[in-house]
Design a protein around this motif. Sequence first.
Motif, PDB file in Angstrom:
ATOM      1  N   LYS A 123      81.764  98.924 -27.024  1.00 31.34           N
ATOM      2  CA  LYS A 123      81.451  99.730 -27.744  1.00 31.34           C
ATOM      3  C   LYS A 123      80.180 101.032 -28.029  1.00 31.34           C
ATOM      4  N   LYS A 124      79.379 101.096 -27.211  1.00 33.93           N
ATOM      5  CA  LYS A 124      78.321 101.866 -27.095  1.00 33.93           C
ATOM      6  C   LYS A 124      78.569 102.930 -25.535  1.00 33.93           C
ATOM      7  N   TYR A 125      78.137 104.207 -26.292  1.00 36.50           N
ATOM      8  CA  TYR A 125      78.876 105.264 -25.423  1.00 36.50           C
ATOM      9  C   TYR A 125      77.636 106.385 -25.737  1.00 36.50           C
ATOM     10  N   ALA A 126      77.662 107.437 -24.917  1.00 41.66           N
ATOM     11  CA  ALA A 126      76.525 108.226 -24.751  1.00 41.66           C
ATOM     12  C   ALA A 126      77.478 109.394 -24.770  1.00 41.66           C
ATOM     13  N   ALA A 127      77.223 110.382 -25.428  1.00 38.48           N
ATOM     14  CA  ALA A 127      77.633 111.681 -25.049  1.00 38.48           C
ATOM     15  C   ALA A 127      76.520 112.808 -25.506  1.00 38.48           C
ATOM     16  N   ILE A 128      76.143 113.170 -24.528  1.00 36.10           N
ATOM     17  CA  ILE A 128      74.754 114.553 -24.623  1.00 36.10           C
ATOM     18  C   ILE A 128      75.400 116.403 -24.210  1.00 36.10           C
ATOM     19  N   SER A 129      75.261 116.432 -25.153  1.00 41.50           N
ATOM     20  CA  SER A 129      75.161 118.312 -24.847  1.00 41.50           C
ATOM     21  C   SER A 129      74.705 118.835 -23.803  1.00 41.50           C
ATOM     22  N   TYR A 130      75.933 119.533 -23.533  1.00 41.93           N
ATOM     23  CA  TYR A 130      74.498 120.410 -22.578  1.00 41.93           C
ATOM     24  C   TYR A 130      74.878 122.430 -22.757  1.00 41.93           C
ATOM     25  N   CYS A 131      74.412 123.424 -22.162  1.00 42.39           N
ATOM     26  CA  CYS A 131      74.959 124.848 -21.717  1.00 42.39           C
ATOM     27  C   CYS A 131      75.537 125.001 -21.121  1.00 42.39           C
ATOM     28  N   VAL A 132      76.185 126.605 -20.540  1.00 40.48           N
ATOM     29  CA  VAL A 132      76.907 126.559 -19.580  1.00 40.48           C
ATOM     30  C   VAL A 132      76.058 126.495 -18.664  1.00 40.48           C
ATOM     31  N   ARG A 133      74.994 126.989 -18.756  1.00 40.55           N
ATOM     32  CA  ARG A 133      73.739 126.880 -17.151  1.00 40.55           C
ATOM     33  C   ARG A 133      73.996 125.791 -16.634  1.00 40.55           C
ATOM     34  N   ASP A 134      74.483 124.219 -16.855  1.00 37.35           N
ATOM     35  CA  ASP A 134      73.617 123.143 -16.545  1.00 37.35           C
ATOM     36  C   ASP A 134      75.522 123.311 -16.109  1.00 37.35           C
ATOM     37  N   LYS A 135      76.370 124.046 -16.370  1.00 30.02           N
ATOM     38  CA  LYS A 135      77.843 123.142 -15.928  1.00 30.02           C
ATOM     39  C   LYS A 135      78.014 122.777 -14.309  1.00 30.02           C
ATOM     40  N   GLU A 163      65.791 111.003 -20.171  1.00 31.07           N
ATOM     41  CA  GLU A 163      66.328 112.580 -20.333  1.00 31.07           C
ATOM     42  C   GLU A 163      66.484 113.801 -21.292  1.00 31.07           C
ATOM     43  N   ASN A 164      66.757 112.993 -22.662  1.00 30.62           N
ATOM     44  CA  ASN A 164      67.897 113.536 -23.559  1.00 30.62           C
ATOM     45  C   ASN A 164      67.141 113.273 -24.720  1.00 30.62           C
ATOM     46  N   GLU A 165      66.319 112.299 -23.994  1.00 29.90           N
ATOM     47  CA  GLU A 165      65.385 112.384 -25.681  1.00 29.90           C
ATOM     48  C   GLU A 165      65.533 111.734 -26.849  1.00 29.90           C
ATOM     49  N   ILE A 166      67.433 110.580 -26.215  1.00 28.41           N
ATOM     50  CA  ILE A 166      67.746 109.489 -26.971  1.00 28.41           C
ATOM     51  C   ILE A 166      67.362 108.185 -27.246  1.00 28.41           C
ATOM     52  N   GLU A 167      66.850 108.226 -28.675  1.00 28.17           N
ATOM     53  CA  GLU A 167      65.337 106.450 -28.240  1.00 28.17           C
ATOM     54  C   GLU A 167      66.655 105.869 -28.556  1.00 28.17           C
ATOM     55  N   VAL A 168      66.463 104.753 -27.666  1.00 25.19           N
ATOM     56  CA  VAL A 168      66.886 102.946 -27.440  1.00 25.19           C
ATOM     57  C   VAL A 168      66.802 102.616 -27.903  1.00 25.19           C
ATOM     58  N   ASP A 169      67.176 101.802 -29.076  1.00 25.64           N
ATOM     59  CA  ASP A 169      67.294 100.197 -29.988  1.00 25.64           C
ATOM     60  C   ASP A 169      67.119  99.391 -28.445  1.00 25.64           C
ATOM     61  N   GLU A 170      65.704  98.734 -28.501  1.00 27.92           N
ATOM     62  CA  GLU A 170      66.499  98.265 -27.278  1.00 27.92           C
ATOM     63  C   GLU A 170      67.255  96.874 -28.139  1.00 27.92           C
ATOM     64  N   GLN A 171      67.464  96.534 -28.848  1.00 30.16           N
ATOM     65  CA  GLN A 171      67.841  94.867 -29.904  1.00 30.16           C
ATOM     66  C   GLN A 171      70.001  95.235 -29.449  1.00 30.16           C
ATOM     67  N   TYR A 172      69.706  96.793 -29.350  1.00 31.32           N
ATOM     68  CA  TYR A 172      71.890  97.477 -29.530  1.00 31.32           C
ATOM     69  C   TYR A 172      71.823  97.882 -28.197  1.00 31.32           C
ATOM     70  N   PHE A 173      70.740  97.676 -27.216  1.00 32.39           N
ATOM     71  CA  PHE A 173      70.829  98.139 -25.930  1.00 32.39           C
ATOM     72  C   PHE A 173      71.823  97.589 -25.224  1.00 32.39           C
ATOM     73  N   MET A 174      72.859  98.147 -25.072  1.00 33.65           N
ATOM     74  CA  MET A 174      74.047  97.740 -23.979  1.00 33.65           C
ATOM     75  C   MET A 174      74.921  96.599 -24.553  1.00 33.65           C
ATOM     76  N   GLU A 175      74.662  96.362 -25.683  1.00 36.57           N
ATOM     77  CA  GLU A 175      75.301  95.914 -27.279  1.00 36.57           C
ATOM     78  C   GLU A 175      77.485  95.722 -26.807  1.00 36.57           C
ATOM     79  N   ASP A 176      77.463  94.517 -26.874  1.00 40.38           N
ATOM     80  CA  ASP A 176      79.228  94.540 -26.976  1.00 40.38           C
ATOM     81  C   ASP A 176      79.651  93.878 -28.243  1.00 40.38           C
TER      82      ASP A 176
END
Length: 149
Positions: free
Chosen positions: A95-107, A136-149
């Motif tokens: 169910k879970k995924y990560a989508a992190i935006s980056y600028c072209v400098r980081d390509k 690293e991208n300052e995305i808060e992890v909710d341990e209750q739902y982390f890696m939940e399916d």
Amino acid sequence: MSYTKLLYHIVIRTKYSRPTIPNEHSDELYRYMWGYIKNKKGVLYRVNGMPEHIHLFVQLHPTIAVSDFIRDLKTSTHSWLDKSPNFPNFESWGKKYAAISYCVRDKDMIINYIKNQRTHHNAENFTTEFRRLLNENEIEVDEQYFMED
């Protein structure tokens, strides 16, 4: 005319992080994903992964919301994987995924990171990597739902 360049590092995983994407057939799945992304007017800069997860670095068309893109990508690839004899153990995407935006400098940095996934995972398992990317991208992890399916 509007000008956009929407770059995302996307990580999806298999249900329960089970290793159901055999390395010897993963390129078939990656080619399918590439075609899917092109059909959505996107650009795939790099795809790679491990038996339980996949990293993509993509440029999305500005008319497509990242959540819609990932939902539809999972649906389309799930259907394709079900029909392929080379992925007999694939059940579903998590169910879970990560989508992190980056600028072209980081390509180049992100492309190289994804390119070296197999080497990288000799030192770090997926759960640790996923948590690190989120932190690293300052995305808060909710341990209750982390890696939940």
